[in-house]
Write a protein that holds these residues in place. Structure first.
Motif, mmCIF file in Angstrom:
data_model
loop_
_atom_site.group_PDB
_atom_site.id
_atom_site.type_symbol
_atom_site.label_atom_id
_atom_site.label_comp_id
_atom_site.label_asym_id
_atom_site.label_seq_id
_atom_site.Cartn_x
_atom_site.Cartn_y
_atom_site.Cartn_z
ATOM 1 N N LEU A 256 50.172 -20.348 8.033
ATOM 2 C CA LEU A 256 50.303 -21.115 6.827
ATOM 3 C C LEU A 256 49.797 -20.282 5.727
ATOM 4 O O LEU A 256 50.623 -20.142 4.571
ATOM 5 N N LEU A 257 49.004 -19.388 5.793
ATOM 6 C CA LEU A 257 48.611 -18.247 4.904
ATOM 7 C C LEU A 257 49.744 -16.945 4.729
ATOM 8 O O LEU A 257 50.049 -16.756 3.692
ATOM 9 N N TRP A 259 52.884 -17.590 5.345
ATOM 10 C CA TRP A 259 54.219 -18.126 4.732
ATOM 11 C C TRP A 259 53.713 -18.358 3.174
ATOM 12 O O TRP A 259 54.645 -18.266 2.412
ATOM 13 N N LEU A 260 52.479 -18.967 2.894
ATOM 14 C CA LEU A 260 52.292 -18.979 1.505
ATOM 15 C C LEU A 260 52.458 -17.718 0.685
ATOM 16 O O LEU A 260 52.788 -17.446 -0.211
ATOM 17 N N ARG A 261 52.008 -16.494 1.516
ATOM 18 C CA ARG A 261 52.163 -15.166 0.952
ATOM 19 C C ARG A 261 53.482 -15.062 0.733
ATOM 20 O O ARG A 261 54.012 -14.079 -0.365
ATOM 21 N N ALA A 264 55.417 -18.219 -2.128
ATOM 22 C CA ALA A 264 54.836 -18.976 -3.088
ATOM 23 C C ALA A 264 53.805 -18.200 -3.972
ATOM 24 O O ALA A 264 53.789 -18.262 -5.170
ATOM 25 N N LEU A 265 52.959 -17.260 -3.293
ATOM 26 C CA LEU A 265 51.771 -16.739 -3.847
ATOM 27 C C LEU A 265 52.281 -15.711 -5.258
ATOM 28 O O LEU A 265 53.344 -14.801 -4.766
ATOM 29 N N LYS A 270 48.514 -12.302 -3.982
ATOM 30 C CA LYS A 270 49.408 -12.062 -2.495
ATOM 31 C C LYS A 270 48.550 -11.184 -1.648
ATOM 32 O O LYS A 270 48.598 -11.087 -0.322
ATOM 33 N N THR A 312 51.937 -21.143 -8.115
ATOM 34 C CA THR A 312 51.845 -21.360 -6.718
ATOM 35 C C THR A 312 52.503 -22.694 -6.396
ATOM 36 O O THR A 312 53.504 -22.795 -5.571
ATOM 37 N N VAL A 316 56.029 -23.754 -4.399
ATOM 38 C CA VAL A 316 56.039 -24.487 -3.250
ATOM 39 C C VAL A 316 56.865 -25.773 -3.339
ATOM 40 O O VAL A 316 57.762 -26.230 -2.860
#
Length: 323
Positions: A256-257, A259-261, A264-265, A270, A312, A316
């Protein structure tokens, strides 16, 4: 795909927690990370006395990791490991994966870059290398690395050694001036160089590029550190099955982290480690309110990373929903 194992210390009696090779007590899990994306693809919880170079464990996690890679990206793979992966079983298996034509693997390219022990046979080959054969080593960004050289010694090894390993395996050696206080073997102390070796089946590219590509395997240590900060460093239960499930949850959190980077971030967040990311974004002191038949997420204007958090959330929410 970077494969590596790590020690997780247990501070109390837990099922299958044992003495480790570092004379600590706990578990010795092994995992595979995708260097391109940072995803935690596969892992196996093992007792503390599990070997670092156990072939069956490497094959298990690598098989599951490769299955996680989408088919469209599975046609060209590079597997990297440190010296613990330099076993006949693993290299033979990777070579078979690269040449097999059955089970829908036609056209798949599986290359490896694995650390190799500096044995007496390798030392004898290094002694035969002409001085002008050494090439300048490169950094990860392609710049010249001072006081470091690389050379391929495959042809200098005895025929019995070459035939004992898979066909197409190349042995490349790197030498560099040691850091102050670094321990040296008698062979290294004789000429003042520190030597490291690795093997690969990649046929293209200069030895400088191949060596720099192999040293990028060190990024897996960053992945392990981040995973430990996301729960890998503590197994909560006495029962092995529960701890195994905990490891799966850690993989989900790490993905999850990652993918977030990736999607989205903003740049300011990032590169944050999990601890910093929790403080700046995941634990932002926000309030969820309702009004006008709508829900509102209200962020404090004084929060230093409020704009980054809004960016962010916006990224998302812009992700298309699949039904």
């Amino acid at each position: 795909l970077d494969v590596d194992a790590t020690i997780v210390i247990a501070h109390s009696e837990k099922e299958q927690a044992t003495r480790t090779f570092k004379k600590t007590f706990g578990y010795h899990p092994i995992g595979v990370w995708c260097d391109n994306t940072g995803e935690f693809l596969a892992a196996s919880l093992r007792p503390g006395n599990a070997g670092s170079n156990t072939t069956t464990d490497h094959l298990d996690v690598l098989s599951r990791a490769i299955a996680q890679v989408p088919a469209s990206h599975r046609k060209k793979l590079l597997v990297r490991a440190d010296g613990a992966g330099a076993s006949h079983g693993l290299l033979d298996w990777l070579t078979t994966m690269n040449t097999a034509r059955e089970h829908g693997r036609r056209g798949r390219s599986v290359e490896y870059s694995v650390g190799f022990a500096i044995t007496e046979t390798v030392r004898e080959a290094i002694r035969l290398v002409p001085k002008d054969a050494w090439a300048t080593a490169l950094d990860a960004d392609g710049e010249v690395r001072e006081h470091a050289d690389v050379v391929e010694i495959t042809g200098l090894l005895p025929a019995t050694t070459r035939t004992a390993w898979p066909v197409g395996m190349r042995v490349i050696v790197r030498r560099e001036h040691p850091h102050p206080g670094a321990p040296l073997t008698l062979f290294e102390a004789a000429d003042g160089w520190r030597y490291q070796a690795f093997v690969t089946n990649t046929t293209t590219g200069g030895v400088g590029f191949l060596e720099a590509r192999h040293r990028a395997h060190a990024r897996v240590e960053d992945r392990i550190r981040a995973a430990k900060d996301t729960g890998l460093n503590r197994f909560p239960s006495r029962e092995y099955a529960i701890n195994h499930a905990w490891l799966a949850v850690v993989q989900v959190a790490a993905d999850l982290l990652a993918w977030l980077r990736l999607i989205a971030l903003p740049e300011a967040l990032k590169t944050c480690e999990p601890k910093a990311l929790r403080y700046r974004f995941l634990h932002v002191p926000a309030r969820l309110t309702r009004g006008g038949r709508r829900r509102h997420l209200r962020l404090p204007e004084t929060w230093p990373w409020a704009k980054d958090a809004v960016a962010t959330f916006t990224a998302v929410m812009a992700i298309p929903m699949r039904t």
